[in-house]
Scaffold this motif. Structure first.
Motif, PDB file in Angstrom:
ATOM      1  N   LEU A  33      39.811 -55.720 -38.511  1.00 36.30           N
ATOM      2  CA  LEU A  33      39.980 -54.350 -38.027  1.00 36.30           C
ATOM      3  C   LEU A  33      40.773 -53.515 -39.028  1.00 36.30           C
ATOM      4  CD1 LEU A  33      39.680 -52.273 -35.715  1.00 36.30           C
ATOM      5  CD2 LEU A  33      41.820 -53.175 -34.765  1.00 36.30           C
ATOM      6  N   CYS A  34      41.893 -54.042 -39.483  1.00 35.33           N
ATOM      7  CA  CYS A  34      42.736 -53.303 -40.433  1.00 35.33           C
ATOM      8  C   CYS A  34      42.021 -53.090 -41.771  1.00 35.33           C
ATOM      9  CB  CYS A  34      44.053 -54.045 -40.651  1.00 35.33           C
ATOM     10  SG  CYS A  34      45.113 -54.129 -39.186  1.00 35.33           S
ATOM     11  N   GLY A  35      41.333 -54.128 -42.245  1.00 32.01           N
ATOM     12  CA  GLY A  35      40.608 -54.007 -43.508  1.00 32.01           C
ATOM     13  C   GLY A  35      39.495 -52.984 -43.439  1.00 32.01           C
ATOM     14  N   SER A  36      38.769 -52.948 -42.335  1.00 32.55           N
ATOM     15  CA  SER A  36      37.669 -51.996 -42.180  1.00 32.55           C
ATOM     16  C   SER A  36      38.185 -50.561 -42.160  1.00 32.55           C
ATOM     17  CB  SER A  36      36.890 -52.300 -40.892  1.00 32.55           C
ATOM     18  OG  SER A  36      36.354 -53.609 -40.924  1.00 32.55           O
ATOM     19  N   ILE A  37      39.280 -50.342 -41.442  1.00 34.08           N
ATOM     20  CA  ILE A  37      39.862 -48.999 -41.376  1.00 34.08           C
ATOM     21  C   ILE A  37      40.326 -48.544 -42.763  1.00 34.08           C
ATOM     22  CG2 ILE A  37      41.803 -47.661 -40.479  1.00 34.08           C
ATOM     23  CD1 ILE A  37      41.598 -49.355 -37.903  1.00 34.08           C
ATOM     24  N   LEU A  38      41.013 -49.427 -43.487  1.00 29.58           N
ATOM     25  CA  LEU A  38      41.493 -49.064 -44.823  1.00 29.58           C
ATOM     26  C   LEU A  38      40.341 -48.778 -45.772  1.00 29.58           C
ATOM     27  CD1 LEU A  38      43.729 -48.695 -46.890  1.00 29.58           C
ATOM     28  CD2 LEU A  38      43.709 -51.177 -47.278  1.00 29.58           C
ATOM     29  N   SER A  39      39.290 -49.584 -45.708  1.00 31.16           N
ATOM     30  CA  SER A  39      38.130 -49.384 -46.580  1.00 31.16           C
ATOM     31  C   SER A  39      37.502 -48.009 -46.355  1.00 31.16           C
ATOM     32  CB  SER A  39      37.098 -50.483 -46.323  1.00 31.16           C
ATOM     33  OG  SER A  39      35.915 -50.255 -47.053  1.00 31.16           O
ATOM     34  N   GLY A  40      37.318 -47.644 -45.088  1.00 31.95           N
ATOM     35  CA  GLY A  40      36.721 -46.358 -44.779  1.00 31.95           C
ATOM     36  C   GLY A  40      37.600 -45.183 -45.173  1.00 31.95           C
ATOM     37  N   LEU A  41      38.894 -45.277 -44.872  1.00 29.02           N
ATOM     38  CA  LEU A  41      39.815 -44.193 -45.206  1.00 29.02           C
ATOM     39  C   LEU A  41      39.922 -44.001 -46.719  1.00 29.02           C
ATOM     40  CD1 LEU A  41      42.720 -44.749 -42.633  1.00 29.02           C
ATOM     41  CD2 LEU A  41      40.981 -42.935 -42.616  1.00 29.02           C
ATOM     42  N   ALA A  42      39.998 -45.105 -47.472  1.00 32.83           N
ATOM     43  CA  ALA A  42      40.130 -45.009 -48.927  1.00 32.83           C
ATOM     44  C   ALA A  42      38.876 -44.410 -49.549  1.00 32.83           C
ATOM     45  CB  ALA A  42      40.412 -46.385 -49.519  1.00 32.83           C
ATOM     46  N   THR A  43      37.704 -44.772 -49.023  1.00 34.71           N
ATOM     47  CA  THR A  43      36.458 -44.208 -49.557  1.00 34.71           C
ATOM     48  C   THR A  43      36.394 -42.702 -49.331  1.00 34.71           C
ATOM     49  OG1 THR A  43      35.321 -46.311 -49.135  1.00 34.71           O
ATOM     50  CG2 THR A  43      33.941 -44.368 -49.507  1.00 34.71           C
ATOM     51  N   ALA A  44      36.729 -42.275 -48.111  1.00 36.24           N
ATOM     52  CA  ALA A  44      36.746 -40.840 -47.824  1.00 36.24           C
ATOM     53  C   ALA A  44      37.806 -40.133 -48.673  1.00 36.24           C
ATOM     54  CB  ALA A  44      37.010 -40.613 -46.340  1.00 36.24           C
TER      55      ALA A  44
END
Length: 392
Positions: free
Chosen positions: A66-77
């Motif tokens: 969950l934490c990794g997915s959120i960070l991946s999406g936020l960093a890409t945006a």
């Protein structure tokens, strides 16, 4: 989980898909700088994956996922909104890779922890095979959006992809692993397992080649169109999508060949074939577009064909009580050499004339061929540790 992983992979090659056509011209980057920027993703993954993967033996893998997915999406945006040049872009893209380190292998662990033993094999196959679908969609979506609304929009839109995995995580039931004593990071038993280490090093050679070609595939086809021309329907979008999607059947067929002909023998043959195809492409960089398209599709079959067999061999060779650490080292070496592949190919381009030079692409494909050619040597070294009756 498979749909969630496709969502998590939507940002995966957004930078590579827009590197040659948009980012390098916008910021005046050399090919080496572009390759280094792209390798930030793999570098961030490499730094984080040993801790995050082994951590799933101690806490619920769903939390890490969950934490990794959120960070991946936020960093890409955030890349699309804030990146202003080489340094800021590399730093933000490294954060995206760090997030993916918490999303890929921990996702596999979260899945297998919740399945009966009899369902694990099919589920793992579906989960790992969906990787190619996700990468193909990443190439497709990132280029289409960038061409219509600009590269910044491409990063923002693909940054929403990991929401699919966030939803999957929220639908899972909590599950705490059995308590485990000892140090979190203990790789000494893995380094002592020469058979597993051979597969890990072979996987590193595979990742060097795979990430190198994925980073520069769009750039190479842009060169081909500029110098030889190509039908309008055979655009970089179409070619990169097809190259990524055929990875799924190629990996499955490669593993079947390993089961039929022997794992070491099949992997070695695939690696040698892949090196030969890379050399043929490099030597014929000015050939007609349809010839290069066929060669690239052949390369799209040989590059991933050893992936499943290498990972399955590593898993089979791993000692059960150290499987988490073995998996962590496998991913660390793989993505570490992925970073080297992206940068090394770009540096080769610069050294021989740049992305607009046929000599530059010749040297780039020679570097890719040399990288994968190391794989058979690693497997031969590991094979010496096996009893004679197990060698194949």
């Amino acid at each position: 989980m498979c749909l969630g992983q496709v969502g998590n992979l939507l940002p995966h090659v957004t930078l590579s898909a827009n590197l040659a056509q948009h980012l390098m011209p916008a910021w005046g980057l050399s090919a080496a700088e572009g390759g280094l920027m792209a390798s930030g993703y793999a570098f961030g993954y490499m730094l984080a994956v040993p801790v995050l993967t082994t951590l799933t033996d101690r806490i619920d893998a769903r939390i890490v996922l969950l934490c990794g997915s959120i960070l991946s999406g936020l960093a890409t945006a955030a890349f699309g909104i804030f990146a202003q040049g080489f340094w800021s872009a590399t730093a933000i893209w490294s954060l995206a890779g760090l997030g993916f380190a918490g999303a890929y292998m921990p996702g596999l662990k979260a899945l297998t922890d919740r399945l009966p033993a009899g369902d694990t094999s099919r589920a793992v196959t579906l989960y790992t095979s969906s990787f190619s679908v996700g990468v193909g969609l990443s190439f497709l979506v990132a280029q289409i959006i960038a061409d219509k609304w600009g590269w910044r929009s491409a990063f923002v839109v693909t940054g929403f992809g990991p929401i699919a995995m966030v939803i999957a995580c929220l639908l899972m039931q909590a599950q705490r692993p059995a308590p485990k004593a000892g140090r979190l990071l203990n790789f000494a038993p893995v380094f002592a397992n020469r058979e597993a280490l051979g597969y890990i090093l072979g996987y590193g050679a595979h990742c060097f080649e795979l990430y190198g070609i994925r980073t520069w595939l769009v750039g190479f086809w842009t060169f081909v169109i500029a110098h030889q021309g190509a039908p309008s329907w055979l655009s970089p979008v179409v070619l990169s999508f097809c190259f990524a999607v055929i990875s799924m059947p190629a990996s499955i067929l490669g593993n079947e060949a390993a089961l039929k002909f022997g794992r070491h023998r099949a992997i070695t043959m695939v690696m040698i074939a892949s090196a030969c195809v890379a050399l043929v492409i490099g030597l014929n960089a000015t050939a007609p577009a349809w010839v290069l398209a066929l060669l690239l599709l052949a390369y799209g079959l040989t590059v991933p064909a050893d992936s499943g067999a290498l990972t399955a061999g590593m898993s089979a060779a791993a000692v059960s009580e150290h499987r988490g650490a073995t998996l962590a080292l496998h991913s660390t070496v793989g993505f570490g050499l992925s970073a080297l592949g992206a940068w090394g190919t770009g540096a080769a381009l610069d050294a021989a004339g740049g992305p607009q030079s046929a000599n530059g692409w010749l040297l780039a494909f020679v570097v890719l061929a040399a990288g994968i050619a190391v794989g058979p040597f690693a497997l031969s070294w590991a094979r010496l540790a096996q009893p004679e009756k197990q060698r194949a």
